[in-house]
Design a protein around this motif. Structure first.
Motif, short mmCIF file in Angstrom:
data_model
loop_
_atom_site.label_atom_id
_atom_site.label_comp_id
_atom_site.label_asym_id
_atom_site.label_seq_id
_atom_site.Cartn_x
_atom_site.Cartn_y
_atom_site.Cartn_z
N LYS A 35 0.80 -1.22 0.00
CA LYS A 35 0.00 0.00 0.00
C LYS A 35 0.83 1.27 0.00
O LYS A 35 0.32 2.34 -0.35
CB LYS A 35 -0.94 0.01 1.21
N MET A 36 2.11 1.18 0.41
CA MET A 36 2.92 2.38 0.53
C MET A 36 4.34 2.14 0.01
O MET A 36 4.88 1.03 0.11
CB MET A 36 3.01 2.85 1.98
N VAL A 37 4.90 3.19 -0.54
CA VAL A 37 6.31 3.23 -0.91
C VAL A 37 6.96 4.29 -0.02
O VAL A 37 6.39 5.38 0.17
CB VAL A 37 6.50 3.61 -2.39
N CYS A 74 9.70 -0.69 -0.65
CA CYS A 74 8.33 -1.19 -0.69
C CYS A 74 8.35 -2.64 -0.26
O CYS A 74 8.89 -3.50 -0.97
CB CYS A 74 7.76 -1.05 -2.09
N GLY A 75 7.80 -2.92 0.91
CA GLY A 75 7.86 -4.28 1.43
C GLY A 75 9.31 -4.68 1.66
O GLY A 75 10.07 -3.97 2.31
N LYS A 76 9.70 -5.81 1.10
CA LYS A 76 11.07 -6.29 1.24
C LYS A 76 11.99 -5.85 0.10
O LYS A 76 13.17 -6.15 0.12
CB LYS A 76 11.06 -7.83 1.34
N GLN A 77 11.45 -5.15 -0.86
CA GLN A 77 12.24 -4.73 -2.01
C GLN A 77 12.71 -3.28 -1.84
O GLN A 77 12.00 -2.44 -1.29
CB GLN A 77 11.42 -4.86 -3.29
N GLN A 78 13.91 -3.00 -2.33
CA GLN A 78 14.46 -1.66 -2.30
C GLN A 78 15.18 -1.38 -3.60
O GLN A 78 15.74 -2.28 -4.22
CB GLN A 78 15.48 -1.50 -1.16
N VAL A 79 15.18 -0.11 -3.98
CA VAL A 79 16.06 0.34 -5.05
C VAL A 79 16.79 1.58 -4.53
O VAL A 79 16.37 2.20 -3.55
CB VAL A 79 15.30 0.69 -6.35
N SER A 94 11.08 -6.03 -9.57
CA SER A 94 12.33 -6.56 -10.13
C SER A 94 13.57 -5.91 -9.54
O SER A 94 14.67 -6.45 -9.64
CB SER A 94 12.34 -6.36 -11.65
N GLY A 95 13.42 -4.71 -8.97
CA GLY A 95 14.57 -4.00 -8.42
C GLY A 95 15.31 -3.17 -9.45
O GLY A 95 16.41 -2.68 -9.19
N GLN A 96 14.73 -2.96 -10.63
CA GLN A 96 15.36 -2.19 -11.69
C GLN A 96 14.89 -0.74 -11.67
O GLN A 96 13.77 -0.44 -11.23
CB GLN A 96 15.05 -2.81 -13.05
N VAL A 97 15.76 0.17 -12.16
CA VAL A 97 15.39 1.58 -12.26
C VAL A 97 15.81 2.14 -13.61
O VAL A 97 16.71 1.62 -14.27
CB VAL A 97 16.02 2.44 -11.13
N GLU A 98 15.15 3.23 -14.00
CA GLU A 98 15.54 4.02 -15.15
C GLU A 98 15.67 5.46 -14.69
O GLU A 98 14.92 5.93 -13.84
CB GLU A 98 14.50 3.93 -16.27
N GLY A 99 16.66 6.15 -15.23
CA GLY A 99 16.89 7.54 -14.83
C GLY A 99 18.24 7.98 -15.34
O GLY A 99 18.68 7.55 -16.42
N SER A 100 18.90 8.84 -14.60
CA SER A 100 20.23 9.30 -15.01
C SER A 100 21.22 8.14 -14.97
O SER A 100 20.98 7.10 -14.34
CB SER A 100 20.71 10.41 -14.08
N THR A 109 24.88 -1.19 -8.41
CA THR A 109 25.83 -1.48 -7.34
C THR A 109 25.11 -1.86 -6.05
O THR A 109 25.49 -2.81 -5.36
CB THR A 109 26.75 -0.25 -7.09
N PHE A 110 24.05 -1.12 -5.75
CA PHE A 110 23.26 -1.37 -4.54
C PHE A 110 22.65 -2.77 -4.56
O PHE A 110 22.65 -3.47 -3.53
CB PHE A 110 22.17 -0.31 -4.43
N GLN A 111 22.13 -3.19 -5.70
CA GLN A 111 21.52 -4.52 -5.78
C GLN A 111 22.56 -5.62 -5.53
O GLN A 111 22.27 -6.64 -4.90
CB GLN A 111 20.84 -4.72 -7.14
N SER A 112 23.79 -5.41 -6.01
CA SER A 112 24.86 -6.38 -5.74
C SER A 112 25.18 -6.41 -4.25
O SER A 112 25.39 -7.48 -3.66
CB SER A 112 26.11 -6.02 -6.54
N ILE A 113 25.21 -5.23 -3.64
CA ILE A 113 25.48 -5.15 -2.19
C ILE A 113 24.40 -5.86 -1.41
O ILE A 113 24.66 -6.56 -0.42
CB ILE A 113 25.59 -3.68 -1.76
N MET A 114 23.15 -5.71 -1.84
CA MET A 114 22.04 -6.38 -1.16
C MET A 114 22.20 -7.90 -1.21
O MET A 114 21.79 -8.60 -0.29
CB MET A 114 20.71 -5.96 -1.80
N GLY A 115 22.81 -8.39 -2.28
CA GLY A 115 23.06 -9.82 -2.36
C GLY A 115 24.01 -10.29 -1.28
O GLY A 115 23.79 -11.32 -0.63
#
Length: 359
Positions: A35-37, A74-79, A94-100, A109-115
């Protein structure tokens, strides 16, 4: 295999704005069950803002200081994203982002660290469960887990350091250094904290530089700094009563309220009993603020060496004199009072003393 990121476009994001806010828009998708981000600044303990999830979608817009590193949760997922004025799209499934280019690099890099973080958390969960058991099998398995944890932690630190080195033309090292600076040596910090780097004046660098300055006060090769404090009987004593008198002396910084200190203390006691007859001395410097708790811990943990404290907690003279920002911590002095090693814990303390005394 390590992949070196080379985004020329990152260069345009390396100039910090002076307390300038930018409109930061983050939109995307999230599990419909959520329900929330939540939007959280890097290093903060609580969210700074939030956005509602409606039919699996959300939109957030707010004025945020330029070049702030953010977590979108959001829940257990982060970007991980950066407030650099560009619109950001986040997929919180999925944990993916688009932007700069900087935001994409930072999130990858953050997703690798989360691993790495997940692996360490899983091992810690097993450790906590086994530590409640008293069987020999549990103790043996704990030993295996500790070795595996150390291995993953070393790999994690090496990975983060590699990303810092590979991306020094960006702001990202300001965030990454905050995650590992206390695991780095003074020489490593000096190599990575470069005054001409674009991240040097980022707000996140404040505590990193403070830690480097603290380490400068207790580097091997320096002479010890004398100071006076009351012992556990209320008598004022000076470090010079023990230091520089021909014996190796360990200045042991600790506190009765510090769990890791109490866990380490049996190791310190064992080394004191093993080498004291050969001249090894310890002087405890407590960061306690309550005298009774301090004295009770000294007795309970069989700490037979001199104990000093001004009962000022983190405002202790010991903290400011030797740049102590975390405990347990220690400084090992040779017979002349010269610093030979710092922050020896666990097997490292025993190995160093064996090297000195030959057994």
């Amino acid at each position: 295999m390590k992949k070196v990121f080379t985004f020329a476009a990152l260069l345009c994001a390396t100039v910090l704005a002076s307390a300038q806010n930018v409109v930061t828009k983050i939109s995307g998708t999230a599990p419909e069950t959520e329900k929330m981000v939540y939007i959280m600044k890097d290093g903060a303990r609580a969210p700074m803002d939030s956005a509602a999830v409606t039919n699996g979608k959300f939109v957030y817009s707010g004025d945020i200081e330029a070049n702030t590193f953010l977590r979108v949760i959001c829940g257990k997922q982060q970007v991980a994203v950066v407030s650099d004025g560009s619109d950001i799209t986040a997929n919180l499934t999925s944990g993916q982002v688009e932007g700069s280019a900087l935001t994409v690099l930072f999130n990858n890099t953050f997703q690798s660290i989360m691993g790495y973080t997940k692996q360490m958390n899983d091992l810690y969960g097993k450790y906590a469960k086994l530590s409640k058991e008293q069987t020999e099998e549990a103790k043996a398995e704990i030993g295996v887990i500790e070795k595996e944890f150390d291995k993953i932690e070393q790999e994690y630190t090496a990975f983060v350091k590699s990303r810092i080195v590979e991306n020094q033309n960006t702001l990202m090292p300001a965030s990454l250094l905050n995650q590992i600076y206390m695991s780095l040596s003074y020489a490593e910090l000096k190599e990575l904290i470069k005054p001409d780097a674009p991240y040097y004046n980022h707000p996140l660098m404040t505590r990193v530089k403070k830690y480097q300055q603290a380490l400068e006060k207790r580097q091997p090769g320096m002479m010890y700094t004398d100071m006076a404090m009351a012992d556990d009987k209320g008598v004022e004593r000076k470090l010079s009563e023990w230091c520089g008198k021909g014996n190796y002396v360990l200045l042991d910084f600790w506190a009765s309220w510090c769990g890791p200190c109490r866990q380490e203390m049996p190791n310190v006691v064992a080394n004191y009993e093993k080498y004291h007859d050969k001249g090894f001395e310890i002087v405890g410097i407590s960061f306690d603020s309550k005298g009774e708790s301090w004295k009770e811990a000294v007795q309970k943990m069989n700490m037979k060496w001199p104990q000093l404290s001004d009962l000022k907690g983190w405002r202790s003279l010991g903290a400011s004199t030797y740049g102590i920002m975390s405990i347990p911590s220690c400084v090992l002095l040779d017979g002349e009072g010269k610093i030979v090693a710092i922050d020896l814990r666990g097997d490292d303390l025993g190995k160093k003393l064996k090297e000195i005394y030959g057994f």
